[in-house]
Design an enzyme around this catalytic site. Structure first.
Site, mmCIF file in Angstrom:
data_model
loop_
_atom_site.group_PDB
_atom_site.id
_atom_site.type_symbol
_atom_site.label_atom_id
_atom_site.label_comp_id
_atom_site.label_asym_id
_atom_site.label_seq_id
_atom_site.Cartn_x
_atom_site.Cartn_y
_atom_site.Cartn_z
ATOM 1 N N ARG A 52 0.816 -1.215 0.000
ATOM 2 C CA ARG A 52 0.000 0.000 0.000
ATOM 3 C C ARG A 52 0.850 1.265 0.000
ATOM 4 O O ARG A 52 0.410 2.320 -0.393
ATOM 5 C CB ARG A 52 -0.909 0.004 1.227
ATOM 6 C CG ARG A 52 -2.090 -0.914 1.046
ATOM 7 C CD ARG A 52 -3.036 -0.821 2.196
ATOM 8 N NE ARG A 52 -2.474 -1.440 3.384
ATOM 9 C CZ ARG A 52 -3.175 -2.119 4.276
ATOM 10 N NH1 ARG A 52 -4.474 -2.256 4.124
ATOM 11 N NH2 ARG A 52 -2.610 -2.655 5.325
ATOM 12 N N ASP A 97 0.963 -19.608 18.923
ATOM 13 C CA ASP A 97 2.189 -19.116 18.287
ATOM 14 C C ASP A 97 3.200 -20.234 18.019
ATOM 15 O O ASP A 97 3.871 -20.226 16.993
ATOM 16 C CB ASP A 97 2.821 -18.052 19.205
ATOM 17 C CG ASP A 97 3.993 -17.360 18.562
ATOM 18 O OD1 ASP A 97 3.865 -16.950 17.401
ATOM 19 O OD2 ASP A 97 5.056 -17.232 19.211
ATOM 20 N N LYS A 112 2.510 -18.241 8.551
ATOM 21 C CA LYS A 112 1.731 -18.475 9.742
ATOM 22 C C LYS A 112 1.447 -17.141 10.425
ATOM 23 O O LYS A 112 2.218 -16.214 10.185
ATOM 24 C CB LYS A 112 2.429 -19.439 10.687
ATOM 25 C CG LYS A 112 3.650 -18.845 11.428
ATOM 26 C CD LYS A 112 4.095 -19.728 12.550
ATOM 27 C CE LYS A 112 3.495 -19.299 13.864
ATOM 28 N NZ LYS A 112 4.235 -18.260 14.581
ATOM 29 N N HIS A 144 8.315 -22.272 9.276
ATOM 30 C CA HIS A 144 9.751 -22.139 8.966
ATOM 31 C C HIS A 144 10.605 -23.173 9.710
ATOM 32 O O HIS A 144 11.699 -23.486 9.275
ATOM 33 C CB HIS A 144 10.248 -20.703 9.192
ATOM 34 C CG HIS A 144 10.514 -20.344 10.615
ATOM 35 N ND1 HIS A 144 9.539 -19.952 11.481
ATOM 36 C CD2 HIS A 144 11.665 -20.334 11.336
ATOM 37 C CE1 HIS A 144 10.069 -19.703 12.659
ATOM 38 N NE2 HIS A 144 11.366 -19.935 12.616
ATOM 39 N N GLU A 188 13.072 -19.805 24.472
ATOM 40 C CA GLU A 188 13.647 -18.561 23.950
ATOM 41 C C GLU A 188 14.017 -17.643 25.096
ATOM 42 O O GLU A 188 13.354 -17.665 26.139
ATOM 43 C CB GLU A 188 12.619 -17.826 23.084
ATOM 44 C CG GLU A 188 12.119 -18.628 21.913
ATOM 45 C CD GLU A 188 11.146 -17.807 21.090
ATOM 46 O OE1 GLU A 188 11.605 -16.891 20.392
ATOM 47 O OE2 GLU A 188 9.941 -18.068 21.168
ATOM 48 N N LYS A 224 8.763 -18.049 26.281
ATOM 49 C CA LYS A 224 9.615 -16.869 26.082
ATOM 50 C C LYS A 224 10.264 -16.483 27.399
ATOM 51 O O LYS A 224 9.781 -16.854 28.474
ATOM 52 C CB LYS A 224 8.764 -15.707 25.560
ATOM 53 C CG LYS A 224 8.216 -15.997 24.165
ATOM 54 C CD LYS A 224 7.925 -14.733 23.401
ATOM 55 C CE LYS A 224 7.405 -15.028 22.010
ATOM 56 N NZ LYS A 224 8.440 -15.397 21.053
ATOM 57 N N HIS A 256 4.897 -25.156 14.953
ATOM 58 C CA HIS A 256 6.254 -25.684 15.100
ATOM 59 C C HIS A 256 6.341 -26.937 15.982
ATOM 60 O O HIS A 256 6.937 -27.941 15.587
ATOM 61 C CB HIS A 256 7.180 -24.624 15.702
ATOM 62 C CG HIS A 256 7.117 -23.295 15.020
ATOM 63 N ND1 HIS A 256 6.979 -23.163 13.664
ATOM 64 C CD2 HIS A 256 7.173 -22.028 15.506
ATOM 65 C CE1 HIS A 256 6.965 -21.877 13.346
ATOM 66 N NE2 HIS A 256 7.073 -21.173 14.446
HETATM 67 C C1 BG6 Z 1 7.817 -17.725 15.272
HETATM 68 C C2 BG6 Z 1 7.045 -17.248 16.455
HETATM 69 O O1 BG6 Z 1 7.005 -18.504 14.434
HETATM 70 O O2 BG6 Z 1 8.918 -18.515 15.711
HETATM 71 C C3 BG6 Z 1 7.937 -16.440 17.387
HETATM 72 O O3 BG6 Z 1 5.977 -16.433 16.012
HETATM 73 C C4 BG6 Z 1 9.154 -17.237 17.759
HETATM 74 O O4 BG6 Z 1 7.234 -16.034 18.544
HETATM 75 C C5 BG6 Z 1 9.837 -17.799 16.521
HETATM 76 O O5 BG6 Z 1 10.033 -16.377 18.446
HETATM 77 C C6 BG6 Z 1 10.954 -18.737 16.882
HETATM 78 O O6 BG6 Z 1 11.630 -19.093 15.721
HETATM 79 P P1 BG6 Z 1 13.184 -18.894 15.616
HETATM 80 O O7 BG6 Z 1 13.539 -19.327 14.228
HETATM 81 O O8 BG6 Z 1 13.451 -17.439 15.887
HETATM 82 O O9 BG6 Z 1 13.756 -19.786 16.685
#
Ligand code: BG6
Length: 523
Positions: free
Chosen positions: A76, A270, A183, A213, A251, A375, A275
């Site tokens: 946009r 999330d 996602k 991913h 994390e 987290k 994942h």
């Molecule tokens: C994402 C989540 O899909 O994956 C995040 O939305 C998360 O919250 C992340 O931090 C973790 O992936 P990576 O590759 O940073 O370990």
């Protein structure tokens, strides 16, 4: 023991067994895809800057991109192609501050253009976007092969996908048209089902690339190779020899700038629906008939179909949640989740969850899979650990006071990508003294391709193996939606915060596994 990859050259098999040597060869060749054009929706957004452009630049630098290729950014925001190129240059320089290579960039930048679009107005698709696309396809002779990458907020998916359909941009005209969808894919079973129906109205499933991913991480791709290209693991990979499995994604980062999204999502949407459940499926699935997208995805869906629904009346035996309070990460004080910018001070959004998952099938009956992700934990670590059963008879029990630690195989997704097998050996010197040793394999960092590089390459190669199929996405939502709804309606404000930033998570998570006489691996 730190073993790199073994080399076969010049040695007999028996020498190799006793005396490992090392290989420094380049990784297997990467096939360069055929011509295509990449249209990025949300070209001025964060994802394009942080992930997509750096991945494209790396692909270009390694010469993995086709020669006949272009990038058409759209969004946009009013900006010229020059402005777009300038923004992307800063993004790539920021991603590779030390080894930015101007000549690779120059080869890429000349093939990048931008055009403005209003996502809600069909005419802008049918006119400006279509015209620009046809013009670039002609110039770069890409034969009509197109990838449409939706790097936009999920709230825009429905209108953009429908508009692509109605204006004919989803059609395959001479070449392929693939759509890449990030996602989160829906926020519960209903919304994921609705989005799937909208996608289906415009695209055939074979055109759809739903990203997770994690599936594109080298170490995650390695799970299938490890399991099915070696004969030593498969006979043991079942309830006869495995006591339990732990899957961890911890994390140290907090919610960062994503409070708006995260407040609505929470850790189960999330991390678990996608994942964590994908890691579980790869670990638990049966051998597919071949290494192709459909057979592999069929087997994953069979795993999801065999997962025991979570008993809502005894949910705390199966699921523990938490939210971080203030604490310290790397010695530095950090605020609690409720103090983060954009988070409600009364938030009951979970930033941590632990789950016990049971799979009702022949292979896994009675073997719990313990999953945890959160987290602001003490360490960043993603791994799958397979905990084998103890030996059936302890013939050393007269001489050893302690129990023998059972074998463990740890697949490290991040950091120190690789794996370790923990074995018992005799400690030299004393007559009976066991010593647990770790046999380690570590990938050398510079051979690892980033997940987004894989995503882009596989999408150009027409290969959906690393992407999630519509039934897979709905199945995981159907398992987790009732859990999320129950937790959302029962979590009280004073339950949180229940773990300090920098800790290993809430006590409830420890209890969840301790009740079964087991313990989490330390983070
Ligand atoms: C994402 C989540 O899909 O994956 C995040 O939305 C998360 O919250 C992340 O931090 C973790 O992936 P990576 O590759 O940073 O370990």
């Amino acid at each position: 023991m730190g073993l790199e990859e073994h080399e076969m050259g010049g040695e007999t098999a028996s020498q190799i067994e006793t005396k490992p040597v090392y290989r420094t060869e380049a990784p297997c060749a990467v096939e360069i895809p055929g011509p295509c054009g990449l249209v990025i929706f949300g070209a001025s957004g964060d994802l394009t800057k942080r992930k997509i452009l750096p991945a494209l630049y790396r692909l270009q630098k390694n010469r993995y991109l086709p020669e006949r290729f272009f990038i058409l950014g759209t969004g946009r925001m009013e900006m010229s192609t020059d402005d777009f190129r300038g923004k992307m240059l800063s993004a790539v320089k920021e991603a590779f501050p030390k080894d930015f290579d101007p000549s690779s960039w120059n080869e890429l930048v000349n093939r990048m253009e931008y055009c403005v679009i209003d996502y809600d107005v069909q005419e802008t698709y049918a006119q400006s976007l279509r015209e620009k696309l046809l013009q670039l396809e002609k110039k770069h002779r890409t034969g009509g092969n197109r990838i449409v990458y939706l790097a936009i907020p999920p709230t825009l998916y429905e209108s953009v996908i429908s508009n692509l359909g109605t204006t004919g941009l989803s059609r395959e005209e001479g070449g392929y048209t693939h759509v890449v969808i990030e996602k989160p894919f829906g926020r519960d079973l209903d919304s994921a089902g609705r989005l799937n129906r909208i996608v289906r109205n415009s695209f055939d499933e074979k055109q759809v690339y739903r990203i997770d991913h994690f599936l594109a991480l080298e170490t995650v791709q390695n799970i299938l190779m490890l399991r099915f290209a070696n004969s030593v693991f498969e006979p043991l990979w079942n309830r006869g020899y495995i006591d339990h499995i732990q899957i961890t994604a911890s994390e140290t980062l907090g919610v960062e700038q994503r409070a708006g999204y995260y407040e609505e999502a929470g850790v189960i949407r999330d991390m678990f629906q996608n994942h964590m459940f994908q890691l579980l499926a790869l670990t638990a699935m049966e051998p597919p008939v071949s290494f192709g997208a459909e057979p592999v995805r069929d087997e994953k869906v069979k795993v999801f179909n065999s997962i025991q629904p979570f008993p809502l009346d005894r949910l705390s035996d199966y699921v523990a949640i938490g939210q971080y309070g203030k604490g310290r990460i790397d010695q530095n004080p950090v605020p609690g989740y409720r103090e983060e910018k954009g988070v409600s001070e009364k938030s009951v959004t979970p930033t941590f969850a632990a789950m016990k998952v049971l799979i009702d099938n022949w292979r896994w009956n009675g073997v719990p899979f313990y999953l945890r992700s959160g987290k602001r934990l003490s360490n960043r670590r993603t791994e799958i650990s397979i905990h084998f059963k103890p030996v059936p008879h302890l013939m050393f029990s007269n001489t050893l006071n302690e129990l023998i630690e059972p074998n463990r195989l740890v697949l490290r997704v991040h950091p120190d990508e690789g794996m370790s097998l923990i074995l018992q050996t005799k400690n030299p010197g004393s007559e009976v003294c066991l010593n647990p040793i770790s046999m380690d394999f570590c990938y050398s960092k510079d051979v690892l391709m980033d997940a987004y590089e894989w995503v882009l390459l596989n999408c150009m190669h027409d290969d959906q193996l690393l992407f999630v199929r519509e039934d897979g996405v709905e199945k995981t939502w159907s398992l987790l939606t009732p859990v999320i709804e129950r937790l959302e309606s029962t979590t009280a404000m004073d339950q949180f915060p229940n773990y300090a930033a920098g800790s290993s998570g809430p006590e409830e998570a420890d209890l969840l596994i301790q009740r079964d006489g087991r313990a989490w691996r330390p983070l």
